[in-house]
Design a protein around this motif. Sequence first.
Motif, PDB file in Angstrom:
ATOM      1  N   ALA A  30       0.826  -1.211   0.000  1.00 29.46           N
ATOM      2  CA  ALA A  30       0.000   0.000   0.000  1.00 29.46           C
ATOM      3  C   ALA A  30       0.857   1.257   0.000  1.00 29.46           C
ATOM      4  CB  ALA A  30      -0.923   0.010   1.215  1.00 29.46           C
ATOM      5  N   VAL A  31       0.529   2.161  -0.897  1.00 32.64           N
ATOM      6  CA  VAL A  31       1.077   3.515  -0.862  1.00 32.64           C
ATOM      7  C   VAL A  31      -0.042   4.404  -0.326  1.00 32.64           C
ATOM      8  CG1 VAL A  31       1.952   5.439  -2.225  1.00 32.64           C
ATOM      9  CG2 VAL A  31       2.642   3.095  -2.789  1.00 32.64           C
ATOM     10  N   ILE A  32       0.073   4.764   0.938  1.00 34.69           N
ATOM     11  CA  ILE A  32      -0.955   5.557   1.608  1.00 34.69           C
ATOM     12  C   ILE A  32      -0.492   7.012   1.639  1.00 34.69           C
ATOM     13  CG2 ILE A  32      -2.266   5.868   3.742  1.00 34.69           C
ATOM     14  CD1 ILE A  32      -1.716   2.900   4.327  1.00 34.69           C
ATOM     15  N   ILE A  33      -1.226   7.862   0.958  1.00 33.30           N
ATOM     16  CA  ILE A  33      -0.823   9.258   0.785  1.00 33.30           C
ATOM     17  C   ILE A  33      -1.737  10.153   1.608  1.00 33.30           C
ATOM     18  CG2 ILE A  33      -0.451  11.113  -0.886  1.00 33.30           C
ATOM     19  CD1 ILE A  33      -0.128   8.894  -3.028  1.00 33.30           C
ATOM     20  N   ARG A  34      -1.123  11.079   2.337  1.00 33.86           N
ATOM     21  CA  ARG A  34      -1.881  12.059   3.114  1.00 33.86           C
ATOM     22  C   ARG A  34      -1.113  13.374   3.123  1.00 33.86           C
ATOM     23  NH1 ARG A  34      -3.858  10.180   8.935  1.00 33.86           N
ATOM     24  NH2 ARG A  34      -5.326   9.012   7.618  1.00 33.86           N
ATOM     25  N   LEU A  39       3.046   7.046   3.868  1.00 32.48           N
ATOM     26  CA  LEU A  39       3.276   6.299   5.100  1.00 32.48           C
ATOM     27  C   LEU A  39       4.353   5.233   4.871  1.00 32.48           C
ATOM     28  CD1 LEU A  39       2.392   5.868   8.046  1.00 32.48           C
ATOM     29  CD2 LEU A  39       0.816   4.109   7.202  1.00 32.48           C
ATOM     30  N   ILE A  40       5.378   5.267   5.715  1.00 30.17           N
ATOM     31  CA  ILE A  40       6.508   4.344   5.630  1.00 30.17           C
ATOM     32  C   ILE A  40       6.666   3.632   6.971  1.00 30.17           C
ATOM     33  CG2 ILE A  40       9.007   4.173   5.286  1.00 30.17           C
ATOM     34  CD1 ILE A  40       7.472   4.920   2.785  1.00 30.17           C
ATOM     35  N   ALA A  41       7.017   2.364   6.928  1.00 31.02           N
ATOM     36  CA  ALA A  41       7.280   1.592   8.141  1.00 31.02           C
ATOM     37  C   ALA A  41       8.714   1.069   8.110  1.00 31.02           C
ATOM     38  CB  ALA A  41       6.298   0.428   8.254  1.00 31.02           C
ATOM     39  N   ARG A  42       9.265   0.801   9.293  1.00 31.49           N
ATOM     40  CA  ARG A  42      10.601   0.197   9.381  1.00 31.49           C
ATOM     41  C   ARG A  42      10.461  -1.274   9.773  1.00 31.49           C
ATOM     42  NH1 ARG A  42      15.525   2.182   9.218  1.00 31.49           N
ATOM     43  NH2 ARG A  42      14.811   4.331   9.518  1.00 31.49           N
ATOM     44  N   ARG A  43      11.080  -2.151   8.984  1.00 34.84           N
ATOM     45  CA  ARG A  43      10.991  -3.584   9.239  1.00 34.84           C
ATOM     46  C   ARG A  43      11.686  -3.932  10.554  1.00 34.84           C
ATOM     47  NH1 ARG A  43       9.361  -6.571   4.946  1.00 34.84           N
ATOM     48  NH2 ARG A  43      10.401  -8.450   5.720  1.00 34.84           N
ATOM     49  N   HIS A  48      12.995 -10.605   7.579  1.00 33.10           N
ATOM     50  CA  HIS A  48      13.750 -10.594   6.323  1.00 33.10           C
ATOM     51  C   HIS A  48      13.984  -9.144   5.913  1.00 33.10           C
ATOM     52  CE1 HIS A  48      14.192 -10.887   1.870  1.00 33.10           C
ATOM     53  NE2 HIS A  48      14.854 -11.989   2.179  1.00 33.10           N
ATOM     54  N   GLN A  49      15.243  -8.799   5.578  1.00 34.50           N
ATOM     55  CA  GLN A  49      15.607  -7.425   5.249  1.00 34.50           C
ATOM     56  C   GLN A  49      15.354  -6.492   6.448  1.00 34.50           C
ATOM     57  OE1 GLN A  49      16.554  -6.345   1.698  1.00 34.50           O
ATOM     58  NE2 GLN A  49      17.010  -8.528   1.705  1.00 34.50           N
ATOM     59  N   GLY A  50      15.560  -7.015   7.649  1.00 31.26           N
ATOM     60  CA  GLY A  50      15.287  -6.265   8.870  1.00 31.26           C
ATOM     61  C   GLY A  50      16.042  -4.949   8.957  1.00 31.26           C
ATOM     62  N   GLY A  51      15.382  -3.948   9.521  1.00 30.59           N
ATOM     63  CA  GLY A  51      15.976  -2.638   9.701  1.00 30.59           C
ATOM     64  C   GLY A  51      15.752  -1.679   8.549  1.00 30.59           C
ATOM     65  N   LEU A  52      15.377  -2.210   7.393  1.00 34.15           N
ATOM     66  CA  LEU A  52      15.125  -1.351   6.243  1.00 34.15           C
ATOM     67  C   LEU A  52      13.698  -0.800   6.289  1.00 34.15           C
ATOM     68  CD1 LEU A  52      16.818  -3.405   3.364  1.00 34.15           C
ATOM     69  CD2 LEU A  52      17.729  -1.415   4.590  1.00 34.15           C
ATOM     70  N   LEU A  53      13.484   0.265   5.537  1.00 32.99           N
ATOM     71  CA  LEU A  53      12.152   0.844   5.427  1.00 32.99           C
ATOM     72  C   LEU A  53      11.334   0.058   4.404  1.00 32.99           C
ATOM     73  CD1 LEU A  53      13.038   4.656   5.372  1.00 32.99           C
ATOM     74  CD2 LEU A  53      12.441   3.229   7.344  1.00 32.99           C
ATOM     75  N   GLU A  54      10.022   0.196   4.486  1.00 34.92           N
ATOM     76  CA  GLU A  54       9.149  -0.461   3.516  1.00 34.92           C
ATOM     77  C   GLU A  54       7.807   0.254   3.460  1.00 34.92           C
ATOM     78  OE1 GLU A  54       8.123  -4.412   4.690  1.00 34.92           O
ATOM     79  OE2 GLU A  54       7.289  -3.782   6.615  1.00 34.92           O
ATOM     80  N   PHE A  55       7.078  -0.020   2.413  1.00 37.08           N
ATOM     81  CA  PHE A  55       5.689   0.409   2.315  1.00 37.08           C
ATOM     82  C   PHE A  55       4.850  -0.672   2.985  1.00 37.08           C
ATOM     83  CE2 PHE A  55       8.038   2.207  -1.182  1.00 37.08           C
ATOM     84  CZ  PHE A  55       7.648   3.543  -1.170  1.00 37.08           C
ATOM     85  N   LYS A 108      -2.461   2.330  -4.364  1.00 37.21           N
ATOM     86  CA  LYS A 108      -2.398   3.548  -3.553  1.00 37.21           C
ATOM     87  C   LYS A 108      -3.793   4.018  -3.158  1.00 37.21           C
ATOM     88  CE  LYS A 108      -2.461   6.942  -7.355  1.00 37.21           C
ATOM     89  NZ  LYS A 108      -1.724   8.038  -8.012  1.00 37.21           N
ATOM     90  N   THR A 109      -3.816   4.819  -2.091  1.00 37.97           N
ATOM     91  CA  THR A 109      -5.051   5.451  -1.642  1.00 37.97           C
ATOM     92  C   THR A 109      -4.726   6.790  -0.992  1.00 37.97           C
ATOM     93  OG1 THR A 109      -7.015   5.254  -0.240  1.00 37.97           O
ATOM     94  CG2 THR A 109      -4.985   4.259   0.584  1.00 37.97           C
ATOM     95  N   THR A 110      -5.628   7.728  -1.121  1.00 39.86           N
ATOM     96  CA  THR A 110      -5.511   9.016  -0.420  1.00 39.86           C
ATOM     97  C   THR A 110      -6.616   9.147   0.623  1.00 39.86           C
ATOM     98  OG1 THR A 110      -6.871  10.121  -2.097  1.00 39.86           O
ATOM     99  CG2 THR A 110      -4.475  10.153  -2.420  1.00 39.86           C
ATOM    100  N   GLU A 111      -7.356   8.060   0.859  1.00 40.61           N
ATOM    101  CA  GLU A 111      -8.544   8.145   1.707  1.00 40.61           C
ATOM    102  C   GLU A 111      -8.476   7.284   2.968  1.00 40.61           C
ATOM    103  OE1 GLU A 111     -12.123   7.606  -0.567  1.00 40.61           O
ATOM    104  OE2 GLU A 111     -11.251   8.571  -2.346  1.00 40.61           O
ATOM    105  N   ALA A 112      -7.283   6.887   3.384  1.00 35.60           N
ATOM    106  CA  ALA A 112      -7.154   6.110   4.620  1.00 35.60           C
ATOM    107  C   ALA A 112      -7.616   6.955   5.805  1.00 35.60           C
ATOM    108  CB  ALA A 112      -5.715   5.660   4.815  1.00 35.60           C
ATOM    109  N   GLN A 113      -8.358   6.345   6.702  1.00 34.84           N
ATOM    110  CA  GLN A 113      -8.953   7.065   7.833  1.00 34.84           C
ATOM    111  C   GLN A 113      -8.339   6.599   9.143  1.00 34.84           C
ATOM    112  OE1 GLN A 113     -13.011   5.944   7.261  1.00 34.84           O
ATOM    113  NE2 GLN A 113     -13.169   6.944   5.256  1.00 34.84           N
ATOM    114  N   GLY A 114      -8.111   7.556  10.066  1.00 37.69           N
ATOM    115  CA  GLY A 114      -7.563   7.237  11.381  1.00 37.69           C
ATOM    116  C   GLY A 114      -6.149   7.736  11.541  1.00 37.69           C
ATOM    117  N   ASN A 115      -5.559   7.431  12.690  1.00 40.54           N
ATOM    118  CA  ASN A 115      -4.185   7.806  13.003  1.00 40.54           C
ATOM    119  C   ASN A 115      -3.293   6.580  12.902  1.00 40.54           C
ATOM    120  OD1 ASN A 115      -4.820  10.552  13.648  1.00 40.54           O
ATOM    121  ND2 ASN A 115      -5.606   9.858  15.627  1.00 40.54           N
TER     122      ASN A 115
END
Length: 334
Positions: A30-34, A39-43, A48-55, A108-115
């Motif tokens: 998911a490419v979540i755009i706001r 939105l990016i997460a860290r593995r 697998h591929q720990g410590g790197l960023l990911e979608f 992708k989405t631009t309509e994700a709701q919440g924090n």
Amino acid sequence: MTTSPSMPTTAPETPPGSDSAKKCIHVAVAVIIRAGRVLIARRLDHAHQGGLLEFPGGKVESGETVQQALVREIREETGLQVPLASLEPVIGIRHDYGDKQVFLDVWKTTEAQGNAEGREGQAVDWRAPSALKDDDFPAANRPIIRALNLPGRLAISGAITSRVAGGSRLKVALAKLDSPLLVLRAPELAVEEYRQLAAQALAVCAEAGIGVILHGQPGWLEEFPGAAGLHLPWREAERLSGRPVPANRWLGVSCHDSGQLRHAERLGADYATLGPVLPTPTHPEQSGLGWAQFEALVAGASIPVYGLGGMAPVHENLCRERGGQGIAGISYWW
């Protein structure tokens, strides 16, 4: 290939074009755009591929569509609620890590709701697409960064028979340009005339906030370091064995078949144009690939691909549904 919303989206065990001898893991991404950020997460370190960023995203389970998997995974990972109908295709990527093969099905989405929060212990953050760096992500994620930073329409200049006429025509055409990038193509010009036209175009486009991608031989970027990148016609690309431009400049390649797309990938191209998709006024004798063949070729590509040939703004969404980045063309704006 990304899957059209109008097509069945239940994940195959082995997506088309993958190595059938090795099971391919179908991953929904998911490419979540706001507010212009993603939105990016860290593995986690032990992953697998720990410590790197990911979608964010996860494996598509049996019986799920990729959209259903995304809604579930995003809720479980981040707490965000994603309306199913808001998801739009971005790109499909096949990558072989050696120990496993993955197919990243990116929407992708631009309509994700919440924090957003890291509900599985992972750190999450919102970042501008331009701030995403290749080395921070697994290799399979890197074409997603390209797709996010490339426009949906890639403008190409039309016939230019002289530097003076071309410069004047360019100033007029820029008023209709709705893309931040322009490929300055003028094969009719001698080298010295193109050099003069490039200098003029860079100055004019800089005032308009438009990046100029030069067209032709690799040496142009050495002469014009202010250019946004280089687009290689196939005759130039086929002679090369490696990427001829710096990593911070765009590299595009004109392609017409699967073999040329593979070569563009080996060169480290950031995108390719593929066509002609439809007949064009300048080449009415060519029937074009057609949308089915375009989709089949894009399905095996691991870089963003623009549809070229007979393209108009009305084709942009169709091109995306067929797995493309968008449209590239001349007549719709020049």
